[in-house]
Write an enzyme that holds these catalytic residues in place. Sequence first.
Site, short mmCIF file in Angstrom:
data_model
loop_
_atom_site.label_atom_id
_atom_site.label_comp_id
_atom_site.label_asym_id
_atom_site.label_seq_id
_atom_site.Cartn_x
_atom_site.Cartn_y
_atom_site.Cartn_z
CB CYS A 27 -49.69 -38.36 8.21
SG CYS A 27 -50.25 -38.33 6.50
CG HIS A 51 -45.59 -37.33 8.33
ND1 HIS A 51 -45.52 -38.60 7.72
CD2 HIS A 51 -46.42 -36.58 7.58
CE1 HIS A 51 -46.42 -38.44 6.46
NE2 HIS A 51 -46.85 -37.27 6.73
CG ASN A 57 -46.95 -38.51 2.67
OD1 ASN A 57 -47.25 -39.38 3.50
ND2 ASN A 57 -47.82 -37.23 3.18
#
Length: 318
Positions: free
Chosen positions: A113, A244, A274
């Site tokens: 990520c 993020h 996500n």
Amino acid sequence: MTGSRIAAVGHYQPARVLTNEELAATVDTSDEWIRTRVGIRTRRIARADETVDEMAAAAAGKALAASGLTPADIDLVLVATSTAIDRSPNMAARVAARLDLGSPVTMDVNVVCAGFTHALATADHTIRAGSATAALVIGADKFTDTADWTDRSTCVLLGDGAGAAVVVADEQPDAERVPGIGPVVWGSVPEMGHAVRIEGSPPRFAQEGQTVYRWATTQLPPIAREVCARAGIAPEELAGVVLHQANLRIIEPVARKLGATNAVIARDVVESGNTSAASVPLALSKLVERGEIAPGGPVLLFAFGGNLSYAGQVVRCP
């Protein structure tokens, strides 16, 4: 001193929208349970035949068109991804072929990520060193390929997509000006690597949610403040904050503890879920597209994830 800046951004998301209500029909969950715990309402799901490099090239093509550069101008392509299936050709080479870029340097970056902000720092350093003049930096993941659709604690989180930035050299004669791309602050907590995993065959995403939540909300705010300090800017001067997009319950407290009182806070996780390495450039591109941050405004980009790695920099909004 020559630095670098983001000249343009672009993004791509698959057409298929998966709602919380649809998930609730297949796994023991509900719209209220998901929104309360992670803030997500929808996410985008790629087709079975839609590949990581296809999404990456779509986002990169938009960024390149917006930059005013030609394919021949690009001499570095970096793709941040953790969901490439094939070992070779890598995603960067496939993107270069799709966009007919000629003969650029092509490398993939796997920091899960946190991949895009690592790749952005790498492009900045490469241009500063004089080893490249214009780079395509892309975050792209088909994260749903790693989903365990029977695990309600993880399958509700994941989405697919890509975001891209064109990075070019930037003369910085004015010491008072916010750098085009500021100094990176990055690192990891290797002994806690077990907290976020994509393992097995086929690979499956798993995490220790409470461990990640506690670490992110307590350890990341001072690191984010250090990123601002390295760029010579106070948090309250930020025009935007793009963290993020993992969980709204992480994004909001980290932004609050940072003290970015005047910034637009990216909350793309609500509609996109996500998307791993795609999340930061995807969210930034949407803010730019909607005109929510003025060109030149200072924006904090900060990502974290697998290996409990993190990387962040302050950039001038394209």
